[in-house]
Design a protein around this motif. Structure first.
Motif, PDB file in Angstrom:
ATOM      1  N   ILE A   1       0.834  -1.208   0.000  1.00 52.10           N
ATOM      2  CA  ILE A   1       0.000   0.000   0.000  1.00 52.10           C
ATOM      3  C   ILE A   1       0.865   1.253   0.000  1.00 52.10           C
ATOM      4  CG2 ILE A   1      -1.688   1.335   1.324  1.00 52.10           C
ATOM      5  CD1 ILE A   1      -2.832  -1.300   2.346  1.00 52.10           C
ATOM      6  N   VAL A   2       1.918   1.243   0.818  1.00 53.02           N
ATOM      7  CA  VAL A   2       2.834   2.391   0.889  1.00 53.02           C
ATOM      8  C   VAL A   2       3.533   2.597  -0.447  1.00 53.02           C
ATOM      9  CG1 VAL A   2       4.950   3.253   1.950  1.00 53.02           C
ATOM     10  CG2 VAL A   2       3.188   2.205   3.375  1.00 53.02           C
ATOM     11  N   ARG A   3       3.922   1.505  -1.081  1.00 55.46           N
ATOM     12  CA  ARG A   3       4.583   1.594  -2.388  1.00 55.46           C
ATOM     13  C   ARG A   3       3.640   2.195  -3.425  1.00 55.46           C
ATOM     14  NH1 ARG A   3       5.361  -3.484  -3.185  1.00 55.46           N
ATOM     15  NH2 ARG A   3       7.301  -3.594  -2.000  1.00 55.46           N
ATOM     16  N   CYS A   4       2.384   1.784  -3.386  1.00 56.06           N
ATOM     17  CA  CYS A   4       1.374   2.320  -4.303  1.00 56.06           C
ATOM     18  C   CYS A   4       1.197   3.821  -4.082  1.00 56.06           C
ATOM     19  CB  CYS A   4       0.058   1.581  -4.089  1.00 56.06           C
ATOM     20  SG  CYS A   4      -1.356   2.290  -4.968  1.00 56.06           S
ATOM     21  N   ARG A   5       1.121   4.218  -2.825  1.00 59.42           N
ATOM     22  CA  ARG A   5       0.945   5.638  -2.510  1.00 59.42           C
ATOM     23  C   ARG A   5       2.128   6.464  -3.002  1.00 59.42           C
ATOM     24  NH1 ARG A   5      -0.727   8.362   3.282  1.00 59.42           N
ATOM     25  NH2 ARG A   5      -0.379  10.517   2.668  1.00 59.42           N
TER      26      ARG A   5
ATOM     27  N   LEU B   1      -5.295   4.281  -3.332  1.00 60.19           N
ATOM     28  CA  LEU B   1      -5.227   3.746  -1.978  1.00 60.19           C
ATOM     29  C   LEU B   1      -6.483   2.939  -1.640  1.00 60.19           C
ATOM     30  CD1 LEU B   1      -3.597   6.704  -0.007  1.00 60.19           C
ATOM     31  CD2 LEU B   1      -2.578   4.510  -0.597  1.00 60.19           C
ATOM     32  N   ARG B   2      -7.619   3.350  -2.147  1.00 63.28           N
ATOM     33  CA  ARG B   2      -8.837   2.554  -1.927  1.00 63.28           C
ATOM     34  C   ARG B   2      -8.702   1.197  -2.609  1.00 63.28           C
ATOM     35  NH1 ARG B   2     -14.981   4.407  -1.912  1.00 63.28           N
ATOM     36  NH2 ARG B   2     -14.309   4.585   0.260  1.00 63.28           N
ATOM     37  N   THR B   3      -8.199   1.185  -3.831  1.00 61.49           N
ATOM     38  CA  THR B   3      -8.027  -0.077  -4.555  1.00 61.49           C
ATOM     39  C   THR B   3      -7.048  -0.988  -3.828  1.00 61.49           C
ATOM     40  OG1 THR B   3      -8.475   1.000  -6.687  1.00 61.49           O
ATOM     41  CG2 THR B   3      -7.307  -1.106  -6.743  1.00 61.49           C
ATOM     42  N   ALA B   4      -5.919  -0.418  -3.377  1.00 63.02           N
ATOM     43  CA  ALA B   4      -4.911  -1.215  -2.681  1.00 63.02           C
ATOM     44  C   ALA B   4      -5.445  -1.729  -1.339  1.00 63.02           C
ATOM     45  CB  ALA B   4      -3.644  -0.390  -2.467  1.00 63.02           C
ATOM     46  N   SER B   5      -6.097  -0.859  -0.584  1.00 64.62           N
ATOM     47  CA  SER B   5      -6.610  -1.241   0.735  1.00 64.62           C
ATOM     48  C   SER B   5      -7.710  -2.288   0.610  1.00 64.62           C
ATOM     49  CB  SER B   5      -7.146  -0.009   1.468  1.00 64.62           C
ATOM     50  OG  SER B   5      -6.125   0.955   1.653  1.00 64.62           O
ATOM     51  N   ASP B   6      -8.633  -2.069  -0.313  1.00 63.06           N
ATOM     52  CA  ASP B   6      -9.690  -3.059  -0.541  1.00 63.06           C
ATOM     53  C   ASP B   6      -9.098  -4.402  -0.941  1.00 63.06           C
ATOM     54  OD1 ASP B   6     -11.764  -1.413   0.108  1.00 63.06           O
ATOM     55  OD2 ASP B   6     -12.484  -1.086  -1.935  1.00 63.06           O
TER      56      ASP B   6
END
Length: 306
Positions: free
Chosen positions: A181-185, A212-217
């Motif tokens: 998630i951090v990498r995506c952000r 971040l919604r896509t990664a978190s979901d």
């Protein structure tokens, strides 16, 4: 005769500009809206009867933008997520800067005879922008799915305590998930900063939030589904631990989680607590709902911040 000549001048000028912009887009991933603007400005200086060339100017401008989009589409083939985000950034920048200037210059040149140009150009670029960002989100889903893995679930012998779990550092599968998630952000921040995605049917939302919604979901959904599929392999004590992990995920990512995934996570947590309640004495005491569970959750959140 003069009108015919000037119309041909428009056609040749936009054709040359389209070839140049196409090469720039496919080679370096750049939307060269400045060249289009300069082309229109030069025609504004050269044409004697520009109002009679409005159709050629409008079609020529559309052709240049179309070739830019085709070139950008070609640029991202067989390239990484960074290239996709670059294209999204180029489209976003063009929509907010050069295309606005181009439409204004064309309107001035043709004496407001190109009313649909703004809509047509914006639709062309927005379509590419959305398609490429959706492709990036699909890549995010695949990446987080490969990271959000529970790994080997070891059963705990009856009467076994939880000292090993208490002494264990931040759970590896959660660490890998949060790292994705951090990498995506970081990727989105570097490429798009606070850029927003235009959505006519809703208020503007940032690309970063969508990513971040896509990664978190993706993280929470994959963990929930794996827990459910391995429910029979999970001991009551481990179920207790996983219930705390689920609460930690909900608390930490609630800003980005969709309602459907929050519901899935809550149901999975209750499932883990139910499984924990089937254990004997000293195992599965429902720690997730008691003082010990609160302490474990606080420790997990402390390690998460680190």
């Amino acid at each position: 005769a003069v009108v015919m000549i000037e119309r041909r001048v428009c056609i040749y000028s936009f054709d040359a500009c389209a070839r140049k912009c196409s090469l720039s887009a496919s080679g370096s991933g750049t939307f060269d809206g400045e060249s289009l603007l300069q082309c229109v400005q030069k025609l504004s200086e050269d044409l004697k009867r520009p109002e009679d060339c409005s159709s050629e100017v409008e079609k020529g401008s559309y052709l240049v933008v179309q070739k830019c989009c085709e070139g950008l589409n070609s640029y991202i083939k067989d390239r990484s997520d960074a290239a996709r985000l670059r294209v999204v950034a180029e489209c976003n920048d063009a929509l907010n800067t050069t295309i606005v200037d181009v439409v204004r210059e064309v309107s001035y040149l043709t004496n407001d005879q190109s009313d649909s140009l703004d809509t047509n150009l914006s639709a062309l670029i927005s379509t590419l922008e959305t398609e490429v960002f959706d492709a990036f989100l699909d890549s995010v889903k695949r990446n987080v799915a490969s990271c959000a893995k529970l790994g080997l679930i070891e059963s705990t012998a009856p009467g076994g305590g939880n000292k090993q779990d208490e002494a264990m550092p931040f759970p590896p599968y959660l660490a890998a998930s949060f790292l994705s998630i951090v990498r995506c952000r970081a990727q989105v921040e570097r490429a798009l900063r606070t850029a927003t995605l235009r959505r006519p049917d809703s208020e503007k939302v940032t690309y970063q939030f969508l990513a971040l919604r896509t990664a978190s979901d993706g993280v929470v959904e994959n963990i929930c589904l794996e827990l459910r599929s391995k429910l029979n392999l999970i001991s009551p004590h481990k179920a207790d631990v996983f219930a705390i992990h689920m609460q930690f995920l909900i608390n930490t990512l609630k800003k980005y989680l969709s309602d459907e995934v929050v519901s899935l996570a809550s149901d999975t947590r209750r499932m883990m607590l139910s499984k924990a309640g089937t254990g004997g004495r000293g195992i599965g005491k429902g720690m997730g709902n008691g003082p010990e569970g609160l302490t474990a959750l606080e420790n997990l959140e402390r390690l998460g911040r680190v």
